[in-house]
Design an enzyme around this catalytic site. Structure first.
Site, short mmCIF file in Angstrom:
data_model
loop_
_atom_site.label_atom_id
_atom_site.label_comp_id
_atom_site.label_asym_id
_atom_site.label_seq_id
_atom_site.Cartn_x
_atom_site.Cartn_y
_atom_site.Cartn_z
N THR A 12 0.76 -1.23 -0.02
CA THR A 12 0.14 0.10 -0.14
C THR A 12 0.77 1.34 -0.03
O THR A 12 0.52 2.28 -0.50
CB THR A 12 -0.88 -0.06 1.20
OG1 THR A 12 -1.92 -1.21 1.13
CG2 THR A 12 -1.59 1.38 1.38
N GLN A 268 -4.39 -20.45 18.19
CA GLN A 268 -5.51 -19.35 17.71
C GLN A 268 -5.11 -18.12 18.53
O GLN A 268 -5.63 -17.13 18.33
CB GLN A 268 -6.74 -19.53 17.49
CG GLN A 268 -6.97 -20.92 16.43
CD GLN A 268 -8.18 -21.40 16.19
OE1 GLN A 268 -9.08 -20.68 16.60
NE2 GLN A 268 -8.30 -22.71 15.76
N1 ASP Z 1 -2.69 -5.24 0.39
C1 ASP Z 1 -1.69 -4.34 0.74
C2 ASP Z 1 -0.29 -5.31 0.93
O1 ASP Z 1 -0.24 -5.99 1.93
C3 ASP Z 1 -2.00 -3.98 1.98
C4 ASP Z 1 -0.79 -2.93 2.87
O2 ASP Z 1 0.23 -2.73 2.39
O3 ASP Z 1 -1.15 -2.40 3.79
O4 ASP Z 1 0.42 -5.31 -0.04
#
Ligand code: ASP
Length: 332
Positions: A12, A268
């Site tokens: 992200t 868990q």
């Molecule tokens: N989908 C993204 C990833 O892990 C989420 C993130 O980076 O927060 O690549």
């Protein structure tokens, strides 16, 4: 001034969120943004940026871990520290894997990312990036995750939140550092070693099974053991699973042992340690020869096994090593 290698892998943090667009991975835009940020960052360290791959972290696998470990090994003597920009979804898996792949560190390997793309004005990216680079200049000879003003041992961290800036936690081990007005380094940081041992191979011959009420053992009968060498059971509480009536899982576990599959029981529940002596199901699993993951995270358990299966042909050796504390991943 310290020399830091900033390794981009996607996630992200690198996504483009220009108005009217859905977030997308955009290497070109990312590079522009980083070069805008570099003048500020250059007050902290001399930074070189490399794009190793560019993936959503859901697509990261053992090949990427091997590539990262090999890349850091190749550049090891040229830099004082390494920062890996990575998606948050599997960051704890990559951090755990790298902690086994890069043993005997004498410099920091810090992973970070963000919940909101760097291109967004309300992003946590700049703060995480600045913190991570600063941490990479300090005496922290570990693979760590730096996120939201905390630094966690990589193989103790786990993703806790999808939306909160405070995305990670380290349930069974205190943070290595806290970043506020000052940076507080804790004294349980591992000692530096000058004997780097690098592994670039991980095995995919491990299977993770989550236990849940009404798990139909008939489904498990369909599992083709094929190349499988280890089964990690994410059990309830201190290592429990159904042992009565139609849902009794013991026959399946017996079959695994007969097929020379290593059984490992993790929990868990995030806090505290598996203890197979506490309840009947755990004791029965122990009698079958199951290993306890103790207080390891599922991420650390899985990547430790993947690292050991690639290293040793003998499951006996894997099991002996699994029960050792290799890089601070488990409380002794
Ligand atoms: N989908 C993204 C990833 O892990 C989420 C993130 O980076 O927060 O690549």
């Amino acid at each position: 001034m310290k020399k830091i290698l900033l390794i981009q892998t996607g996630g992200t943090i690198a996504m483009d969120m220009s108005e009217g667009q859905r977030p997308t991975l955009n290497p070109k835009k990312w590079t522009e943004l980083m070069y805008e940020a570099i003048p500020e960052l250059s007050k902290i360290a001399q930074i070189k940026m490399e794009r190793l791959f560019f993936e959503d972290s859901s697509d990261i696998n053992k090949k990427h871990w091997g590539k990262l470990a090999g890349f850091i090994c190749d550049k090891y003597e040229d830099y004082d520290g390494f920062v890996i920009l990575h998606g948050t979804d599997t960051m704890a898996y990559t951090a755990s894997a790298l902690s086994f792949a890069l043993q005997g560190l004498d410099k920091p390997v810090i992973l970070t990312g963000s919940q909101v793309p760097m291109s967004n004005i309300r992003s946590d990216a700049r703060r995480n990036l600045v913190n991570a680079i600063e941490m990479a200049t300090l005496p922290l000879p570990e693979v760590a995750i730096c996120f939201n003003d905390f630094v966690y041992r990589g193989n103790r961290a786990t993703k806790m939140s999808i939306g909160d800036f405070d995305a990670f936690a380290s349930p069974n081990f205190p943070p290595l550092a806290e970043i506020g007005l000052n940076i507080e380094m804790r004294n349980h940081i591992r000692a530096a070693s000058n004997k780097l041992e690098v592994a670039t191979d991980f095995s995919d011959q491990a299977f993770l099974l989550k236990i849940y009420p009404n798990l139909n053992p008939g489904f498990l009968e369909q599992i083709n053991f094929g190349d499988m060498r280890a089964l990690i059971i994410e059990a309830f509480g201190s290592g429990n699973f159904p042992i009565r009536g139609d849902q009794n899982l013991l026959p399946f576990f017996k079959k695994c042992i007969q097929n020379d599959i290593l059984l490992i029981i993790t929990s868990q529940a995030a806090y505290d340690a598996v203890n197979l002596s506490n309840y009947e199901s755990g004791r029965k699993a122990q009698e079958l020869g199951a290993n306890s993951a103790k207080d390891m995270t599922t991420e650390a358990t899985l990547t430790k096994i993947m690292y050991l299966l690639a290293k040793y042909d003998s499951n006996k050796k894997v099991s002996t090593q699994f029960n050792c504390n290799l890089v601070g991943e488990v409380t002794e």
